[in-house]
Write a protein that holds these residues in place. Structure first.
Motif, PDB file in Angstrom:
ATOM      1  N   ARG A  96      -1.409  -6.893  -2.065  1.00  0.00           N
ATOM      2  CA  ARG A  96      -1.678  -5.496  -2.384  1.00  0.00           C
ATOM      3  C   ARG A  96      -2.686  -4.989  -1.360  1.00  0.00           C
ATOM      4  O   ARG A  96      -3.357  -5.779  -0.686  1.00  0.00           O
ATOM      5  CB  ARG A  96      -2.220  -5.347  -3.813  1.00  0.00           C
ATOM      6  N   ARG A 149       3.414  -3.078  -3.850  1.00  0.00           N
ATOM      7  CA  ARG A 149       2.991  -4.457  -3.652  1.00  0.00           C
ATOM      8  C   ARG A 149       4.192  -5.257  -3.181  1.00  0.00           C
ATOM      9  O   ARG A 149       5.331  -4.923  -3.510  1.00  0.00           O
ATOM     10  CB  ARG A 149       2.449  -5.077  -4.953  1.00  0.00           C
ATOM     11  N   GLY A 163       0.822  -1.201   0.000  1.00  0.00           N
ATOM     12  CA  GLY A 163       0.000   0.000   0.000  1.00  0.00           C
ATOM     13  C   GLY A 163       0.850   1.242   0.000  1.00  0.00           C
ATOM     14  O   GLY A 163       1.963   1.272  -0.531  1.00  0.00           O
ATOM     15  N   ALA A 207       1.153   3.274  -4.527  1.00  0.00           N
ATOM     16  CA  ALA A 207       1.076   2.033  -3.769  1.00  0.00           C
ATOM     17  C   ALA A 207       2.194   1.061  -4.132  1.00  0.00           C
ATOM     18  O   ALA A 207       2.661   1.009  -5.263  1.00  0.00           O
ATOM     19  CB  ALA A 207      -0.277   1.368  -4.001  1.00  0.00           C
ATOM     20  N   GLU A 267      -6.327   0.116  -3.670  1.00  0.00           N
ATOM     21  CA  GLU A 267      -4.964   0.465  -4.075  1.00  0.00           C
ATOM     22  C   GLU A 267      -4.984   1.680  -5.012  1.00  0.00           C
ATOM     23  O   GLU A 267      -5.711   1.709  -6.000  1.00  0.00           O
ATOM     24  CB  GLU A 267      -4.331  -0.728  -4.785  1.00  0.00           C
TER      25      GLU A 267
END
Lengths: 430, 384
Positions: A391, A284, A278, A282, A395
C-alpha cells in the motif's frame, strides 16, 4: 589425654607432594575449554563450505490490484483537495448527537441550550499534506438529508448555496495545524433546538490546493463542532465530536460513515498488465508466490528481493518521493476474498519487511528487500499462502501512485523473485 | 574400629573434585581433528604414564580383556585428561585447550580367578571450532563473510568383559563392545551487510552405532617375562542421520601385542605394538577424508620409587610413535609422544592416585603444520 604428634619434613614430604600434584591437576582440569581455531583453514579444515546459489525466477502465482482503500473509517487522515487536473475530493463529517443541554455556571442544574454563540468547525490538519500557495475557500454545507445519504450522487447534490453553513478562505501552504471555520449560529441553533443531527460536507473552491484534515485521533473523531451554550462568555465552549448512528448498522459501519470522503476526480483507471499501488481512491497490490520447497524449506535464504518493473506515472505528485509500504497477508487459504485478506493483513514491519521509497515518475526495475519475509516462509503452515501486498504511505490522504507491470506483461517486465540461498546439506560427516 | 571408611571419604572427595572440576566436553582440533577425530584410546592414567606401553597388561585399561583375570578386589577407576595444544602453520600459532574424561571403569571379581568389568572410554574425539573470514560470490559480486563452524561430539567405546586367570601364568579374556556416539555440527555464516543479507545457521547431526568383540590372552613365558596378545574384531559401524543410515563401515579391527619384563624387583618394563585397521571406517567418510591403517609402537617402564606410608610411589616413563588414522590427503599425521607419571597410594591399599604428563608432537607430511600438545592425566582408583 591427647597424643603429641611429632612433625618432620620426612613425614610431611609425601602429603605435600600429593597435595601439590592434586592441586595443580585440578587447576589444569578446571581451566576453561577453548576450542576456537581456524589458523589451519582452509588447508586442514575438514569440512568444505557449501556454495551459495542465486536464482531469479517468476514466482508470482497470482497478482492483482484492488481499489477502494483505505476502508471507510480506518484512515487517520483524509484529503480535501481541489486540483481539477488531478484530484478533487469532498469530506463528510457527521455529528449525529449534538449537545443540547448544559450546566449553567454555579447552579448545578441542567438546562436546555436555547441560544448559542461562537459556532465553529474546528478542523485539525496534518500540515505535511498542505499544497497550494494561492488562497482557496473551504466551504461547509449542511448535507443532512432523509434521502439515502450514503450515495455519493445524493450527497454531491446537497453542496448548494442554500445549504452553505460557513466558509473560510485560507492559503494552504501557510495554514497552521488547525483551522476554525465559522458556522451559521442560526442553522446550528435550529438543529440543537430540534435535537436534530448535523452532517457537514466540506469542499475547496476558488483556487487550486489541498489540505489534509485529521479524521481520527486515538479512535475518536478529530474534527469537532464547537459552540458556546450561552451568550455569556464565561461558559466554556462545548466541543462535539463526530459520531453517527445508522439504524441496524454494525459498529464498523457506523465508524465508516462517521468521517469519509467523496471523490470527484481521481486516478486514471487501472490499465492492463498493471499493478497499482496508491492513487486516489487508493489501490493496493497483492502478490502470491509459488516458491519451490527446496528453497523455502530445505535451504537457508540469505537474500531475497522482489523485482518489480515500474511504469512511469504522471498522476498526482508524480515527482515527489513516496513510500510503498509492505503488508503481509496472514490468513489461511480458507479466506479467499482478496479484499478480506488485505483487510486482515499485518503491517510489514512486524514481519521485518521495511518500506521502500520510490518516485512515481521514474521507471525501470525496482528492488524490494523481502529477506525477512522469505526466511519466514518455512515457518508458515502449509495452508497460509506465501504472499505480500503493498500500500502507499498516507493512503487515502494523498494522490500519489506507483504503477508496476504485472505477471501478464512481457517476460522481461514481469515481477520476479531473486533469491540467494544456501542449500541444506548434511555436512557433519567428514 | 575400621579405618577404611575414613580413607574412602578422603578418596571419594578427590574423586568428586575430579569429576566436577572441569568440563567434560571432549575436544580436539587441527591436525588431530581430521576425519572422525582424534583417537583418544582411553587408557588408565597408569598406562598413560608409560605412554601406552602397559596397555595390554593393565587391568584398568580396557584394551585386552584378559588383563582383568585374577583380580580379587573390586576396583573403580575414574580420570580426567585435559590437553593443551599449540598448532603452528605458516608462521601462525594457535592455542587451544580441551577437556576429556577418557575412561570410567569398574572391575568386579568373581570366583575361580574370573572377573568382569564394565567400562566407558573415549574412542574418537571430534570437537573443535573454526572461525574464519572469507567471501562469497553472490550474483557476481564478492561479499565478505565470517564463517564459524562448531563441531562437537565423540564416539565412545562401551565394553563389558570377562577375564579368567586359568592358572597363575595364563589369563584369557573376552569383551563385547558397543561403539556409540554422535557428532553435531553447527555452521554459522554472517555477512557484513546485515540488512541486505541474512546469515545462515545450519546444523547437522550424525549418530554412530557399532559393535565389536575383543579377545585377549596373557602368558608368563618364563619367570619375569610375559607376553600379551589381543584382537578386536569389528562388526558393522553405522552412521545415521535422523532415521536413515547414511553410511556403513566397520569398527576398526585391532591387533595388539606386548612383552613385559618384571624380573627386576620393583620394576616393570614393557614394549608393545598395535595395528589398527582404520580403513574399515573409510566407507563412512566422504572423499575428502582418507582413513589409513595405523601401526603404533610403545615402550615404557614403571619403577618403584620412594615409599609413602609404607607403600612405594610408582614412577613411570614411556615413549610412543603413533600414526593418526585420518587425513585429508594421502599423507598420514604422525605423532610421537614422550611421557611420564607418578602413582601414589592415598588410602593405604584402598585407593591410589595417578598422574601422567605427556608431550605429543604431530606433523603432516606435505604441509608446514605442526602441533605440539601437553596431555595431563589425573586418575583415581578405589578399591573398597
Amino acid at each position: 589425654m591427647s597424643e603429641r604428634v611429632r612433625w618432620s619434613w620426612s613425614r610431611l614430604r609425601a602429603p605435600l607432594l600429593l597435595l601439590t600434584l592434586v592441586t595443580s591437576s585440578l587447576v589444569a582440569a578446571a581451566c576453561t575449554e577453548n576450542l576456537e581455531g581456524g589458523a589451519a583453514c582452509p588447508s586442514l579444515c575438514p569440512e568444505q563450505s557449501q556454495q551459495f546459489r542465486d536464482t531469479t525466477f517468476e514466482a508470482v502465482a497470482l497478482d492483482t490490484s484492488l481499489g477502494g482503500f483505505p476502508s471507510l473509517g480506518l484512515s487517520a487522515t483524509m484529503l480535501l483537495a481541489n486540483r481539477p487536473d488531478t484530484v478533487v475530493t469532498r469530506n463528510i463529517l457527521r455529528y449525529d448527537a449534538l449537545v443540547t443541554s448544559f450546566n449553567p455556571n454555579g447552579t448545578g442544574a441542567l438546562d436546555s441550550i436555547t441560544t448559542i454563540d461562537s459556532v465553529y468547525l474546528r478542523l485539525p490538519l496534518d500540515t505535511s499534506g498542505r499544497r497550494g500557495t494561492a488562497p482557496v475557500t473551504v466551504q461547509v454545507f449542511d448535507v443532512d438529508t432523509t434521502a439515502s445519504d450514503t450515495v455519493p450522487a445524493v450527497l454531491r447534490s446537497l453542496f448548494r448555496p442554500d445549504r452553505l453553513l460557513g466558509a473560510l478562505t485560507v492559503t494552504p501552504f501557510t495554514t497552521g495545524d488547525t483551522i476554525k471555520i465559522p458556522l451559521s449560529k442560526t442553522a446550528v441553533a435550529r438543529k440543537i433546538a430540534a435535537k436534530a443531527r448535523l452532517r457537514l460536507g466540506l469542499r475547496l473552491v476558488g483556487g487550486t490546493g489541498q489540505l489534509r484534515p485529521r479524521a481520527f485521533t486515538l479512535g475518536t473523531g478529530a474534527a469537532t463542532v464547537q459552540y458556546d451554550p450561552a451568550t455569556d462568555t464565561t461558559y466554556r465552549p462545548i466541543a462535539v465530536a463526530t459520531t453517527t448512528t445508522i439504524a441496524g448498522a454494525t459498529p464498523d459501519v457506523n465508524l465508516a460513515y462517521t468521517v469519509y470522503s467523496l471523490t470527484d476526480v481521481g486516478s486514471p483507471p487501472l490499465t492492463a498488465n498493471t499493478l497499482l499501488v496508491g492513487g486516489y481512491p487508493a489501490y493496493r497490490t497483492y502478490l502470491r508466490f509459488n516458491v519451490p520447497a527446496r528453497i523455502t524449506d530445505s535451504s537457508t535464504i540469505v537474500r531475497a528481493d522482489l523485482i518489480l518493473t515500474q511504469q512511469r506515472s504522471r498522476f498526482g505528485n508524480a515527482n515527489d518521493t513516496v513510500a510503498v509500504l509492505p503488508i503481509v497477508p496472514a490468513t489461511t487459504s480458507a479466506v479467499s476474498d482478496l479484499r478480506r485478506i488485505l483487510d486482515l493483513a499485518a503491517e510489514g514491519r512486524f514481519a521485518g519487511v521495511d518500506s521502500t521509497r520510490l518516485v512515481p515518475s521514474d521507471s525501470g526495475a525496482r528492488t524490494i528487500n523481502v529477506l525477512a519475509l522469505a526466511r519466514n516462509w518455512r515457518n508458515l503452515p502449509t495452508n497460509v499462502p506465501r504472499a505480500l501486498a503493498f500500500r502507499i504511505s498516507q493512503e487515502g490522504a494523498q494522490p500519489a501512485e506507483l504503477r508496476f507491470f504485472n505477471s501478464k506483461a512481457a517476460a522481461g517486465l514481469r515481477p520476479k523473485l531473486r533469491i540467494t540461498y544456501l542449500p541444506k546439506s548434511e555436512f557433519v560427516l567428514p | 574400629m575400621m579405618r577404611t571408611p575414613v580413607h574412602l571419604r578422603y578418596t571419594l572427595a578427590i574423586t568428586a573434585a575430579l569429576l566436577t572440576g572441569g568440563s567434560s566436553a571432549d575436544a580436539q582440533g587441527s591436525l588431530g581433528a581430521l576425519g572422525f577425530g582424534y583417537p583418544v584410546n582411553g587408557v588408565s592414567t597408569r598406562t598413560a604414564g608409560t605412554v601406552g606401553a602397559l596397555a595390554e597388561f593393565d587391568a584398568l585399561t580396557p584394551i585386552n580383556p584378559s588383563s582383568i583375570g585374577g583380580i580379587s578386589r573390586t576396583v573403580l577407576s575414574v580420570q580426567t585428561e585435559p590437553e593443551y595444544r599449540t598448532l603452528t602453520i605458516g608462521g601462525v600459532r594457535e592455542k587451544t585447550a580441551s577437556q576429556r574424561v577418557p575412561l570410567l571403569m569398574v572391575v568386579l571379581p568373581a570366583r575361580h580367578g574370573v572377573a568382569v568389568s564394565f567400562s566407558a572410554r573415549g574412542f574418537l574425539d571430534r570437537s573443535y571450532t573454526t572461525s574464519t573470514t572469507g567471501s562469497a560470490v553472490l550474483d557476481g559480486a564478492t561479499v565478505p563473510t565470517t564463517d564459524k563452524l562448531e563441531m562437537r561430539g565423540a564416539i565412545g567405546d562401551l565394553r563389558g568383559a570377562v577375564g579368567w586367570q586359568i592358572v597363575p601364568r595364563v589369563r584369557v579374556g573376552l569383551g563385547g563392545h558397543i561403539f556409540t556416539g554422535e557428532h553435531q555440527a553447527t555452521r554459522q555464516r554472517s555477512f557484513a551487510d546485515t540488512l541486505l543479507f541474512g546469515g545462515t545457521l545450519d546444523t547437522s547431526k550424525v549418530t554412530y552405532f557399532g559393535t565389536a568383540l575383543s579377545f585377549g590372552g596373557e602368558a608368563q613365558l618364563i619367570k619375569g617375562l610375559a607376553v600379551a596378545l589381543s584382537y578386536r574384531m569389528g562388526n558393522d559401524f553405522d552412521a545415521r542421520i535422523r532415521d536413515t543410515t547414511r553410511a556403513t563401515g566397520a569398527v576398526p579391527a585391532r591387533l595388539g601385542a606386548a612383552v613385559r619384563y618384571d624380573g627386576i624387583p620393583g620394576a616393570v618394563f614393557s614394549v608393545g605394538y598395535e595395528q589398527v585397521r582404520w580403513s574399515d571406517m573409510q566407507p563412512m567418510a566422504s572423499s575428502r577424508t582418507t582413513a589409513s591403517d595405523a601401526a603404533n609402537y610403545f615402550g615404557g617402564a614403571e619403577i618403584a620409587g620412594p615409599r609413602v606410608r609404607g607403600y612405594p610411589m610408582m614412577l613411570r616413563v614411556g615413549y610412543a610413535r603413533n600414526a593418526l588414522p585420518f587425513s585429508n590427503s594421502a599423507q598420514v599425521v604422525q605423532e610421537s609422544r614422550l611421557g611420564g607419571g607418578v602413582g601414589m597410594p592415598i588410602a593405604r591399599d584402598a585407593a591410589s592416585i595417578d598422574f601422567s604428563l605427556q608431550r605429543a608432537n604431530r606433523s603432516l607430511a606435505g604441509t608446514t603444520a605442526t602441533e605440539r600438545a601437553w596431555l595431563l592425566g589425573l586418575g583415581v582408583q578405589i578399591r573398597p
